[in-house]
Write a protein that holds these residues in place. Structure first.
Motif, PDB file in Angstrom:
ATOM      1  N   PRO A  50       0.556  -1.208   0.044  1.00  0.00           N
ATOM      2  CA  PRO A  50      -0.139   0.023  -0.048  1.00  0.00           C
ATOM      3  C   PRO A  50       0.853   1.346   0.154  1.00  0.00           C
ATOM      4  CG  PRO A  50      -1.083  -1.410   1.438  1.00  0.00           C
ATOM      5  CD  PRO A  50       0.307  -2.159   1.017  1.00  0.00           C
ATOM      6  N   ASN A  51       0.185   2.425  -0.562  1.00  0.00           N
ATOM      7  CA  ASN A  51       1.130   3.495  -0.899  1.00  0.00           C
ATOM      8  C   ASN A  51       1.827   4.263   0.374  1.00  0.00           C
ATOM      9  OD1 ASN A  51       0.032   3.161  -3.445  1.00  0.00           O
ATOM     10  ND2 ASN A  51      -1.541   4.729  -2.998  1.00  0.00           N
ATOM     11  N   HIS A  52       1.223   4.043   1.411  1.00  0.00           N
ATOM     12  CA  HIS A  52       1.556   4.727   2.792  1.00  0.00           C
ATOM     13  C   HIS A  52       2.766   3.853   3.271  1.00  0.00           C
ATOM     14  CE1 HIS A  52      -1.073   1.886   4.496  1.00  0.00           C
ATOM     15  NE2 HIS A  52      -0.491   2.141   5.609  1.00  0.00           N
ATOM     16  N   THR A  90      -4.195  10.762  -6.534  1.00  0.00           N
ATOM     17  CA  THR A  90      -2.806  10.355  -6.122  1.00  0.00           C
ATOM     18  C   THR A  90      -2.976   8.729  -6.525  1.00  0.00           C
ATOM     19  OG1 THR A  90      -2.292  11.761  -4.365  1.00  0.00           O
ATOM     20  CG2 THR A  90      -1.129   9.767  -4.543  1.00  0.00           C
ATOM     21  N   ASN A  91      -3.903   8.137  -5.966  1.00  0.00           N
ATOM     22  CA  ASN A  91      -4.006   6.761  -6.399  1.00  0.00           C
ATOM     23  C   ASN A  91      -4.020   6.342  -7.651  1.00  0.00           C
ATOM     24  OD1 ASN A  91      -3.821   4.089  -4.834  1.00  0.00           O
ATOM     25  ND2 ASN A  91      -6.038   3.820  -5.298  1.00  0.00           N
ATOM     26  N   LYS A 113      -3.564   7.029   3.638  1.00  0.00           N
ATOM     27  CA  LYS A 113      -2.884   5.841   3.299  1.00  0.00           C
ATOM     28  C   LYS A 113      -2.584   5.647   1.615  1.00  0.00           C
ATOM     29  CE  LYS A 113      -4.124   2.899   7.379  1.00  0.00           C
ATOM     30  NZ  LYS A 113      -4.849   1.523   7.619  1.00  0.00           N
ATOM     31  N   SER A 114      -3.530   6.198   1.097  1.00  0.00           N
ATOM     32  CA  SER A 114      -3.667   6.117  -0.377  1.00  0.00           C
ATOM     33  C   SER A 114      -3.364   7.548  -1.320  1.00  0.00           C
ATOM     34  CB  SER A 114      -5.054   5.426  -1.121  1.00  0.00           C
ATOM     35  OG  SER A 114      -5.767   6.684  -0.908  1.00  0.00           O
ATOM     36  N   GLU A 131      -7.600   8.578   2.597  1.00  0.00           N
ATOM     37  CA  GLU A 131      -6.597   9.443   2.280  1.00  0.00           C
ATOM     38  C   GLU A 131      -5.246   9.418   2.896  1.00  0.00           C
ATOM     39  OE1 GLU A 131      -6.208  14.043   1.977  1.00  0.00           O
ATOM     40  OE2 GLU A 131      -8.024  13.334   0.598  1.00  0.00           O
ATOM     41  N   TYR A 191     -13.850  -0.485  -2.060  1.00  0.00           N
ATOM     42  CA  TYR A 191     -12.778   0.600  -1.962  1.00  0.00           C
ATOM     43  C   TYR A 191     -12.917   1.444  -0.917  1.00  0.00           C
ATOM     44  CZ  TYR A 191      -9.749   3.801  -4.731  1.00  0.00           C
ATOM     45  OH  TYR A 191      -8.763   4.600  -5.075  1.00  0.00           O
ATOM     46  N   SER A 231     -11.261  -0.209   2.271  1.00  0.00           N
ATOM     47  CA  SER A 231      -9.682  -0.564   2.076  1.00  0.00           C
ATOM     48  C   SER A 231      -8.860   0.515   2.400  1.00  0.00           C
ATOM     49  CB  SER A 231      -9.522  -1.245   0.790  1.00  0.00           C
ATOM     50  OG  SER A 231      -9.569  -0.445  -0.161  1.00  0.00           O
ATOM     51  N   TRP A 232      -7.500   0.292   2.355  1.00  0.00           N
ATOM     52  CA  TRP A 232      -6.703   1.257   2.624  1.00  0.00           C
ATOM     53  C   TRP A 232      -6.644   2.350   1.317  1.00  0.00           C
ATOM     54  CZ3 TRP A 232      -2.989   2.071  -1.192  1.00  0.00           C
ATOM     55  CH2 TRP A 232      -2.844   1.188  -2.376  1.00  0.00           C
ATOM     56  N   LYS A 233      -7.264   1.931   0.386  1.00  0.00           N
ATOM     57  CA  LYS A 233      -7.306   2.584  -1.017  1.00  0.00           C
ATOM     58  C   LYS A 233      -8.297   3.895  -0.827  1.00  0.00           C
ATOM     59  CE  LYS A 233      -5.874  -0.746  -4.475  1.00  0.00           C
ATOM     60  NZ  LYS A 233      -6.274  -1.426  -5.541  1.00  0.00           N
TER      61      LYS A 233
END
Length: 315
Positions: free
Chosen positions: A79-81, A182-183, A176-177, A174, A166, A169-171
């Protein structure tokens, strides 16, 4: 043969990394994910070690390194974070990082990672596969060979329906994603700046949990953009039964890049192995832009709006 490790082996994008490692002649020594749905590994590297606890993964990588069998590269699909911490781990483990986008969420993180590159002697590379797409390369060459003072009119519309999951989830979080722009948008912004030059102005028309829209002026382009994961936002001209609509037009001409869009990870990996990958400074402009989109004051009055924005702006 290069040795690889993979972080995030159960994720959506991981199969493309596994395929790329195989196709460039690499060997996957070990993989990690908190989830154990990683049967896809059997199609590529059935003998690779796998862990669901990062501490055990860390220890295994350390053992490999002591035996002079440590990974040369670590693919990062988490995940992004988590990207920054996983890239930091990779460099300190004596390997180069190959990280999915967005590389980080905050531009200041790039400074920290650059310092770590100097400290460890290892490098960080980002997957920016659109820069390798033949249609995008051709467009960049066309712009580069054209008049230097020409300003192109560009429309970017990307509607990719996602279910209720969605937002759970982490997505959908904000912090986190990084949010919608950004995502799901960062690689488009990178592509646009790659073709048309640096950002001159940035106006955000809308920013929400399921959609974002705005107007960007680049050195050689005026860009109207809209992104959405809400199927109710699909343009009226979307074919019946289709849940995704992706369109980029330049001067009214559609740029077709759907073909081959998902098959460029191998080319990215090969470029990195050849010493031609995209490093931190290449990534910085797109990270700065999405950070500004995430934090800018919304202004729906200034700047030209994308023609398919109406449903997004409905209350």
């Amino acid at each position: 043969m290069h040795n690889f490790a993979l972080i995030g082996a159960a994720g959506y994008i991981a199969p493309r990394h596994l395929k790329a490692i195989k196709q460039v002649g690499g060997n996957l020594s070990v993989a990690y994910d908190i989830n154990d749905s990683v049967g896809v590994m059997d199609s590529h590297f059935p003998d690779a070690a796998f862990f669901t606890e990062f501490e055990r993964f860390d220890e295994y990588v350390a053992d490999l390194r002591r035996a002079n069998k440590g990974p040369d590269y670590v693919g990062i699909c988490s995940p992004n974070h988590m990207h920054k911490s996983h890239m930091s781990f990779t460099l300190r483990a004596g390997a180069h990082a190959i990280c999915e986008k967005p590389l980080v969420l905050c531009p200041l993180d790039i400074d920290d990672l650059q310092a770590l590159e100097v400290e460890t002697g290892q490098r960080i590379y980002s997957i920016l596969q659109l820069r390798l797409h033949p249609a995008i390369v051709a467009l960049r060459d066309k712009v580069a060979s054209g008049p230097k003072d020409k300003i192109y009119d560009v429309d970017l519309g990307y509607f990719t329906s996602r279910g209720a999951w969605y937002h759970t989830s982490w997505k959908g979080l904000e912090h986190k994603s990084g949010g919608i722009a950004t995502n799901i948008g960062v690689h488009f912004y990178d592509m646009l700046s790659y073709i048309f030059g640096p950002v001159r102005a940035n106006i955000v028309h809308h920013r929400g949990e399921d959609a974002a829209a705005g107007y960007i002026e680049l050195a050689q382009a005026r860009v109207r953009w809209v992104l959405s994961i809400n199927r109710k936002h699909l343009p009226a001209h979307t074919p019946a039964g289709q849940t995704t609509h992706r369109s980029i037009t330049v001067e009214g001409e559609e740029i077709e890049f759907s073909a081959g869009f998902t098959d460029l990870h191998t080319a990215s990996y090969q470029s990195i192995i050849n010493g031609q990958g995209y490093g931190l400074e290449v990534v910085r402009p797109s990270i700065e832009l999405v950070h500004k989109i995430r934090t800018a004051q919304v202004d729906s009055k200034r700047g030209e709006k994308h023609p398919d924005i109406a449903k997004v702006l409905e209350r």
